[in-house]
Design a protein around this motif. Sequence first.
Motif, PDB file in Angstrom:
ATOM      1  N   ASN A 180      76.462  -4.133  26.743  1.00  0.00           N
ATOM      2  CA  ASN A 180      75.591  -3.448  27.137  1.00  0.00           C
ATOM      3  C   ASN A 180      74.725  -3.931  27.495  1.00  0.00           C
ATOM      4  O   ASN A 180      74.100  -4.479  28.445  1.00  0.00           O
ATOM      5  N   ASP A 181      73.890  -2.939  28.251  1.00  0.00           N
ATOM      6  CA  ASP A 181      72.774  -2.519  28.215  1.00  0.00           C
ATOM      7  C   ASP A 181      71.408  -3.590  28.048  1.00  0.00           C
ATOM      8  O   ASP A 181      70.795  -4.283  29.021  1.00  0.00           O
ATOM      9  N   ASP A 182      71.705  -3.899  27.270  1.00  0.00           N
ATOM     10  CA  ASP A 182      70.105  -5.076  26.222  1.00  0.00           C
ATOM     11  C   ASP A 182      70.664  -6.271  26.504  1.00  0.00           C
ATOM     12  O   ASP A 182      70.037  -7.416  26.760  1.00  0.00           O
ATOM     13  N   ASP A 183      72.198  -6.460  27.004  1.00  0.00           N
ATOM     14  CA  ASP A 183      72.955  -7.831  26.849  1.00  0.00           C
ATOM     15  C   ASP A 183      72.263  -8.394  28.561  1.00  0.00           C
ATOM     16  O   ASP A 183      72.622  -9.519  28.982  1.00  0.00           O
ATOM     17  N   ILE A 184      72.135  -6.867  29.040  1.00  0.00           N
ATOM     18  CA  ILE A 184      72.358  -7.352  30.853  1.00  0.00           C
ATOM     19  C   ILE A 184      70.809  -8.124  31.252  1.00  0.00           C
ATOM     20  O   ILE A 184      70.282  -8.516  31.930  1.00  0.00           O
ATOM     21  N   GLU A 185      70.242  -7.663  30.147  1.00  0.00           N
ATOM     22  CA  GLU A 185      68.718  -8.551  30.566  1.00  0.00           C
ATOM     23  C   GLU A 185      67.622  -9.471  29.960  1.00  0.00           C
ATOM     24  O   GLU A 185      66.825  -9.314  29.367  1.00  0.00           O
ATOM     25  N   CYS A 186      69.017 -10.392  28.809  1.00  0.00           N
ATOM     26  CA  CYS A 186      68.478 -11.342  28.510  1.00  0.00           C
ATOM     27  C   CYS A 186      68.127 -12.271  28.503  1.00  0.00           C
ATOM     28  O   CYS A 186      67.629 -13.310  28.043  1.00  0.00           O
ATOM     29  N   ALA A 187      68.507 -12.323  29.782  1.00  0.00           N
ATOM     30  CA  ALA A 187      68.121 -13.636  30.731  1.00  0.00           C
ATOM     31  C   ALA A 187      66.265 -13.822  30.671  1.00  0.00           C
ATOM     32  O   ALA A 187      65.896 -15.219  31.178  1.00  0.00           O
ATOM     33  N   GLN A 188      66.033 -12.486  30.487  1.00  0.00           N
ATOM     34  CA  GLN A 188      64.681 -12.571  30.838  1.00  0.00           C
ATOM     35  C   GLN A 188      63.255 -13.806  29.638  1.00  0.00           C
ATOM     36  O   GLN A 188      62.898 -14.312  30.195  1.00  0.00           O
ATOM     37  N   PRO A 189      64.179 -13.297  28.461  1.00  0.00           N
ATOM     38  CA  PRO A 189      63.463 -13.947  27.191  1.00  0.00           C
ATOM     39  C   PRO A 189      64.023 -15.184  27.057  1.00  0.00           C
ATOM     40  O   PRO A 189      63.273 -16.091  26.011  1.00  0.00           O
ATOM     41  N   LEU A 190      64.509 -16.198  27.800  1.00  0.00           N
ATOM     42  CA  LEU A 190      65.026 -17.483  27.717  1.00  0.00           C
ATOM     43  C   LEU A 190      63.939 -17.660  27.165  1.00  0.00           C
ATOM     44  O   LEU A 190      63.141 -18.337  28.096  1.00  0.00           O
TER      45      LEU A 190
END
Length: 282
Positions: A180-190
Amino acid sequence: MFAFKTWNKRKRCDVVGRIVNVNPLDHTSFVAWSIIIWGATCFDDLKCINNVQYLSYRHAALLHGLLESDNSFELCLEEASLYQMPYSLRRLFATLLVYCSPSNQRDLWIKYDKALSDDFKDLNSSDRIKRSKVLGDINIVLESMGKTLADYNLLEFDIDENDIHKDNKEISDELSTVINDDDIECAQPLNIEQKFVFDQILDKVFSKVPGLFFIDGPGGSGKTFLYKTNFVAIRLKGLITLIIASSRVAASILPGERTAHSRFKIPLVMDEHNTCHISEQS
């Protein structure tokens, strides 16, 4: 002292002696051998039935009743298609090609194409690509038996041998998992701790160094989020990640939604004699 002996003709019956065994994979020799065992006494008898000379050993052997007809192979596949999974059906099909040498190889492929490729129907690709993948899967089984598709009349006019993919069904399934597109950006808020674990895991993966990590934390601390982040990062590099869970509920929130029992064929009821049912060609 020498003993002189003379050879005398057998009085009981006429026999043919010293007939060696023939490998069934050498089909022409095996068919000729079968006719000799049946009672042929000269080369003319090998292809002759009721004073009619036939063109091939196989045709003569079929009329003698020494070989099964191609109809028996169709009945075998027809029955197996009622309860066997497509992957098992492809293994059976390859086994028939190698050890039974049906004369209507292409007809069998065309007739049971749908049953053989049923588990590839959900792939978002053309029919040509799907057929290539099915033939590639069959080719893997054939290669394990010392044969290839080139030995059989299965390649279609619009499919070149170079189009046959070596990837098996498991690899195709993993590569087709949707990101999913949302998963691609998930590394940012770690957060800091998640980012530390994330970097440690990726460092091991991309440097091809074995590593074992155990991630623990209370509910809601972001473990699943971290799993998905690592999964996406690795998949975006073209690599495969097997992400599994111990239960169906836990697997439902992970990409692919696979449990360990499903992925590794772990029996539900375990004892000391159980093994995982994973084939050599998987």
